[in-house]
Design a protein around this motif. Sequence first.
Motif, PDB file in Angstrom:
ATOM      1  N   ASP A 196       0.809  -1.226   0.000  1.00 44.62           N
ATOM      2  CA  ASP A 196       0.000   0.000   0.000  1.00 44.62           C
ATOM      3  C   ASP A 196       0.844   1.280   0.000  1.00 44.62           C
ATOM      4  OD1 ASP A 196      -1.985  -1.871   0.112  1.00 44.62           O
ATOM      5  OD2 ASP A 196      -2.979  -1.112   1.900  1.00 44.62           O
ATOM      6  N   VAL A 197       1.932   1.270  -0.714  1.00 43.62           N
ATOM      7  CA  VAL A 197       2.798   2.454  -0.825  1.00 43.62           C
ATOM      8  C   VAL A 197       2.683   3.063  -2.224  1.00 43.62           C
ATOM      9  CG1 VAL A 197       5.181   3.310  -0.717  1.00 43.62           C
ATOM     10  CG2 VAL A 197       4.411   1.552   0.906  1.00 43.62           C
ATOM     11  N   LEU A 198       2.593   2.202  -3.241  1.00 44.57           N
ATOM     12  CA  LEU A 198       2.575   2.700  -4.626  1.00 44.57           C
ATOM     13  C   LEU A 198       1.386   3.612  -4.895  1.00 44.57           C
ATOM     14  CD1 LEU A 198       3.644  -0.513  -6.593  1.00 44.57           C
ATOM     15  CD2 LEU A 198       5.050   1.481  -5.985  1.00 44.57           C
ATOM     16  N   ILE A 199       0.323   3.472  -4.101  1.00 44.05           N
ATOM     17  CA  ILE A 199      -0.873   4.306  -4.285  1.00 44.05           C
ATOM     18  C   ILE A 199      -0.541   5.798  -4.198  1.00 44.05           C
ATOM     19  CG2 ILE A 199      -1.536   4.193  -1.817  1.00 44.05           C
ATOM     20  CD1 ILE A 199      -4.513   4.081  -2.918  1.00 44.05           C
ATOM     21  N   HIS A 200       0.582   6.143  -3.553  1.00 38.41           N
ATOM     22  CA  HIS A 200       0.956   7.547  -3.400  1.00 38.41           C
ATOM     23  C   HIS A 200       1.765   8.100  -4.577  1.00 38.41           C
ATOM     24  CE1 HIS A 200      -0.658   7.149   0.542  1.00 38.41           C
ATOM     25  NE2 HIS A 200       0.196   6.199   0.861  1.00 38.41           N
ATOM     26  N   TYR A 201       2.033   7.267  -5.576  1.00 38.93           N
ATOM     27  CA  TYR A 201       2.896   7.699  -6.681  1.00 38.93           C
ATOM     28  C   TYR A 201       2.307   7.356  -8.040  1.00 38.93           C
ATOM     29  CZ  TYR A 201       6.064   8.245  -2.823  1.00 38.93           C
ATOM     30  OH  TYR A 201       6.618   8.642  -1.644  1.00 38.93           O
ATOM     31  N   PRO A 202       2.534   8.239  -9.022  1.00 34.20           N
ATOM     32  CA  PRO A 202       2.071   7.941 -10.384  1.00 34.20           C
ATOM     33  C   PRO A 202       2.915   6.810 -10.988  1.00 34.20           C
ATOM     34  CG  PRO A 202       3.402   9.928 -10.377  1.00 34.20           C
ATOM     35  CD  PRO A 202       3.227   9.520  -8.938  1.00 34.20           C
ATOM     36  N   PHE A 259      -1.082  -2.815  -4.567  1.00 36.97           N
ATOM     37  CA  PHE A 259      -1.408  -1.516  -5.173  1.00 36.97           C
ATOM     38  C   PHE A 259      -2.903  -1.468  -5.445  1.00 36.97           C
ATOM     39  CE2 PHE A 259      -0.131  -4.572  -8.374  1.00 36.97           C
ATOM     40  CZ  PHE A 259      -1.083  -4.462  -9.368  1.00 36.97           C
ATOM     41  N   ALA A 260      -3.424  -0.266  -5.630  1.00 34.62           N
ATOM     42  CA  ALA A 260      -4.843  -0.110  -5.949  1.00 34.62           C
ATOM     43  C   ALA A 260      -5.004  -0.290  -7.452  1.00 34.62           C
ATOM     44  CB  ALA A 260      -5.325   1.273  -5.522  1.00 34.62           C
ATOM     45  N   PRO A 261      -5.749  -1.309  -7.866  1.00 35.35           N
ATOM     46  CA  PRO A 261      -5.815  -1.636  -9.288  1.00 35.35           C
ATOM     47  C   PRO A 261      -6.636  -0.643 -10.094  1.00 35.35           C
ATOM     48  CG  PRO A 261      -7.298  -3.065  -8.056  1.00 35.35           C
ATOM     49  CD  PRO A 261      -6.570  -2.223  -7.034  1.00 35.35           C
ATOM     50  N   LYS A 262      -6.117  -0.334 -11.262  1.00 39.62           N
ATOM     51  CA  LYS A 262      -6.822   0.570 -12.156  1.00 39.62           C
ATOM     52  C   LYS A 262      -7.719  -0.262 -13.045  1.00 39.62           C
ATOM     53  CE  LYS A 262      -5.618   4.448 -15.057  1.00 39.62           C
ATOM     54  NZ  LYS A 262      -4.445   5.289 -15.265  1.00 39.62           N
ATOM     55  N   THR A 263      -8.940  -0.358 -12.673  1.00 37.91           N
ATOM     56  CA  THR A 263      -9.895  -1.052 -13.525  1.00 37.91           C
ATOM     57  C   THR A 263     -10.942  -0.023 -13.901  1.00 37.91           C
ATOM     58  OG1 THR A 263     -11.297  -1.660 -11.669  1.00 37.91           O
ATOM     59  CG2 THR A 263      -9.576  -3.223 -12.266  1.00 37.91           C
ATOM     60  N   PHE A 264     -11.743  -0.351 -14.874  1.00 33.35           N
ATOM     61  CA  PHE A 264     -12.755   0.579 -15.335  1.00 33.35           C
ATOM     62  C   PHE A 264     -13.611   1.064 -14.165  1.00 33.35           C
ATOM     63  CE2 PHE A 264     -17.058   1.310 -17.015  1.00 33.35           C
ATOM     64  CZ  PHE A 264     -16.761   2.399 -17.812  1.00 33.35           C
ATOM     65  N   TYR A 265     -14.097   0.136 -13.372  1.00 28.36           N
ATOM     66  CA  TYR A 265     -15.005   0.456 -12.276  1.00 28.36           C
ATOM     67  C   TYR A 265     -14.359   1.387 -11.248  1.00 28.36           C
ATOM     68  CZ  TYR A 265     -17.808  -0.298  -8.070  1.00 28.36           C
ATOM     69  OH  TYR A 265     -18.545  -0.133  -6.932  1.00 28.36           O
ATOM     70  N   THR A 324      -3.741  13.917   0.250  1.00 26.68           N
ATOM     71  CA  THR A 324      -2.836  13.441  -0.786  1.00 26.68           C
ATOM     72  C   THR A 324      -3.658  12.847  -1.916  1.00 26.68           C
ATOM     73  OG1 THR A 324      -2.709  11.283   0.274  1.00 26.68           O
ATOM     74  CG2 THR A 324      -0.938  12.831   0.768  1.00 26.68           C
ATOM     75  N   ARG A 325      -3.053  12.760  -3.066  1.00 31.17           N
ATOM     76  CA  ARG A 325      -3.701  12.110  -4.187  1.00 31.17           C
ATOM     77  C   ARG A 325      -3.565  10.606  -4.038  1.00 31.17           C
ATOM     78  NH1 ARG A 325      -3.336  13.852 -10.062  1.00 31.17           N
ATOM     79  NH2 ARG A 325      -4.359  11.853  -9.837  1.00 31.17           N
ATOM     80  N   ALA A 326      -4.471   9.887  -4.655  1.00 31.22           N
ATOM     81  CA  ALA A 326      -4.322   8.439  -4.731  1.00 31.22           C
ATOM     82  C   ALA A 326      -4.159   8.083  -6.203  1.00 31.22           C
ATOM     83  CB  ALA A 326      -5.547   7.761  -4.150  1.00 31.22           C
ATOM     84  N   TYR A 327      -3.162   7.281  -6.505  1.00 34.84           N
ATOM     85  CA  TYR A 327      -2.927   6.851  -7.878  1.00 34.84           C
ATOM     86  C   TYR A 327      -3.272   5.378  -8.018  1.00 34.84           C
ATOM     87  CZ  TYR A 327      -0.129  11.123  -8.266  1.00 34.84           C
ATOM     88  OH  TYR A 327       0.298  12.427  -8.270  1.00 34.84           O
ATOM     89  N   LEU A 328      -4.024   5.071  -9.063  1.00 36.23           N
ATOM     90  CA  LEU A 328      -4.328   3.672  -9.359  1.00 36.23           C
ATOM     91  C   LEU A 328      -3.295   3.171 -10.357  1.00 36.23           C
ATOM     92  CD1 LEU A 328      -8.191   4.039  -9.921  1.00 36.23           C
ATOM     93  CD2 LEU A 328      -6.960   3.618  -7.777  1.00 36.23           C
ATOM     94  N   HIS A 329      -3.019   1.876 -10.311  1.00 34.67           N
ATOM     95  CA  HIS A 329      -2.045   1.292 -11.238  1.00 34.67           C
ATOM     96  C   HIS A 329      -2.669   0.094 -11.930  1.00 34.67           C
ATOM     97  CE1 HIS A 329       1.077   3.800  -9.500  1.00 34.67           C
ATOM     98  NE2 HIS A 329       0.574   3.499  -8.317  1.00 34.67           N
ATOM     99  N   THR A 361     -13.044  -4.607  -0.066  1.00 33.76           N
ATOM    100  CA  THR A 361     -14.169  -4.399   0.835  1.00 33.76           C
ATOM    101  C   THR A 361     -14.929  -3.247   0.188  1.00 33.76           C
ATOM    102  OG1 THR A 361     -12.938  -2.836   2.207  1.00 33.76           O
ATOM    103  CG2 THR A 361     -12.854  -5.155   2.866  1.00 33.76           C
ATOM    104  N   GLN A 362     -15.830  -2.628   0.931  1.00 33.63           N
ATOM    105  CA  GLN A 362     -16.619  -1.572   0.320  1.00 33.63           C
ATOM    106  C   GLN A 362     -15.766  -0.379  -0.124  1.00 33.63           C
ATOM    107  OE1 GLN A 362     -19.918  -0.760   2.882  1.00 33.63           O
ATOM    108  NE2 GLN A 362     -21.015   0.328   1.253  1.00 33.63           N
ATOM    109  N   PHE A 363     -14.809   0.020   0.713  1.00 29.16           N
ATOM    110  CA  PHE A 363     -14.032   1.230   0.418  1.00 29.16           C
ATOM    111  C   PHE A 363     -12.547   0.972   0.238  1.00 29.16           C
ATOM    112  CE2 PHE A 363     -17.754   2.577   2.882  1.00 29.16           C
ATOM    113  CZ  PHE A 363     -18.309   3.489   1.993  1.00 29.16           C
ATOM    114  N   TYR A 364     -12.145  -0.268   0.217  1.00 28.12           N
ATOM    115  CA  TYR A 364     -10.719  -0.601   0.111  1.00 28.12           C
ATOM    116  C   TYR A 364     -10.562  -1.622  -0.995  1.00 28.12           C
ATOM    117  CZ  TYR A 364      -6.163  -2.559   1.365  1.00 28.12           C
ATOM    118  OH  TYR A 364      -4.867  -2.997   1.337  1.00 28.12           O
ATOM    119  N   PHE A 365      -9.581  -1.420  -1.834  1.00 29.12           N
ATOM    120  CA  PHE A 365      -9.300  -2.441  -2.841  1.00 29.12           C
ATOM    121  C   PHE A 365      -7.816  -2.478  -3.115  1.00 29.12           C
ATOM    122  CE2 PHE A 365      -9.297   0.954  -6.026  1.00 29.12           C
ATOM    123  CZ  PHE A 365     -10.173   1.861  -5.450  1.00 29.12           C
ATOM    124  N   ALA A 366      -7.290  -3.665  -3.186  1.00 26.35           N
ATOM    125  CA  ALA A 366      -5.861  -3.823  -3.431  1.00 26.35           C
ATOM    126  C   ALA A 366      -5.607  -5.092  -4.215  1.00 26.35           C
ATOM    127  CB  ALA A 366      -5.106  -3.867  -2.106  1.00 26.35           C
TER     128      ALA A 366
END
Length: 239
Positions: free
Chosen positions: A144-150, A173-179, A197-202, A226-231
Amino acid sequence: AEEVGGDDKEVVREYFNNSGFQRWKKIYGETDDVNRVQKDIRLGHSKTVENAITMLTDDDSLRGVTVCDAGCGTGSLSIPLAKEGAIVTATDISAAMVAEAQKQAEEQLLAGKDDLSPAPVMPKFEVKDLESLDGKYHTVVCLDVLIHYPQSKADGMIAHLASLAENRLILSFAPKTFYYDILKRIGELFPGPSKATRAYLHSEADVERALQKVGWKINKRGLITTQFYFAKLVEAVPA
Ligand code: SAM
């Protein structure tokens, strides 16, 4: 987004030494003073830690294995790894986080020292951004560190982490999916007051490409939602 990439690290350091430290210490802790969203994030994160430990102990015991926990936060992973017998080096860009992790490790690891099982080795905690880590470790973990970087910065971080690992690298990392992209866009239209801070999806393909560039391949994958967390959790090994 990417054009401000150079400032991300200083913004992140400042955040996790101040308001971000207070916010995340609470989320990663056990007290009841969390709201519904924070409680849900706490649950999701604890699942990520659990899944990472399962990945780490699937094939073999961690006893005597060197593990680097890059961006260790309050020690949510480092402490259970030490309990498993790992020789842990735990580092974080935030001095506040490192101090808290050290305190919690002392409370949790020195407490059971009277029983008969071998005493855990206290993790070695250090204030250090992951870019300046050196040395070699059997295993490197970065949750859960990459979420802070592009992605442009994440590429270099992934390459550096892989260079420290002899056998495997575990990343979340927080996955970049369409949803989730849509959800995030909506979130950005209505930023809450605590959104410092910004959150970046990958995208998994981008992470995979960054690993391939340095001769690594993804070996295991997991998804935690979960409802508000995805990794997305991946284990990579030399190809
Ligand atoms: N890995 C921990 C966990 O899962 O419990 C903490 C996750 S927290 C969301 C992100 C952490 O990464 C913070 O403690 C922050 O200070 C740290 N961090 C952010 N950028 C970093 C960097 N460039 N190098 C090292 N740590 C960093």
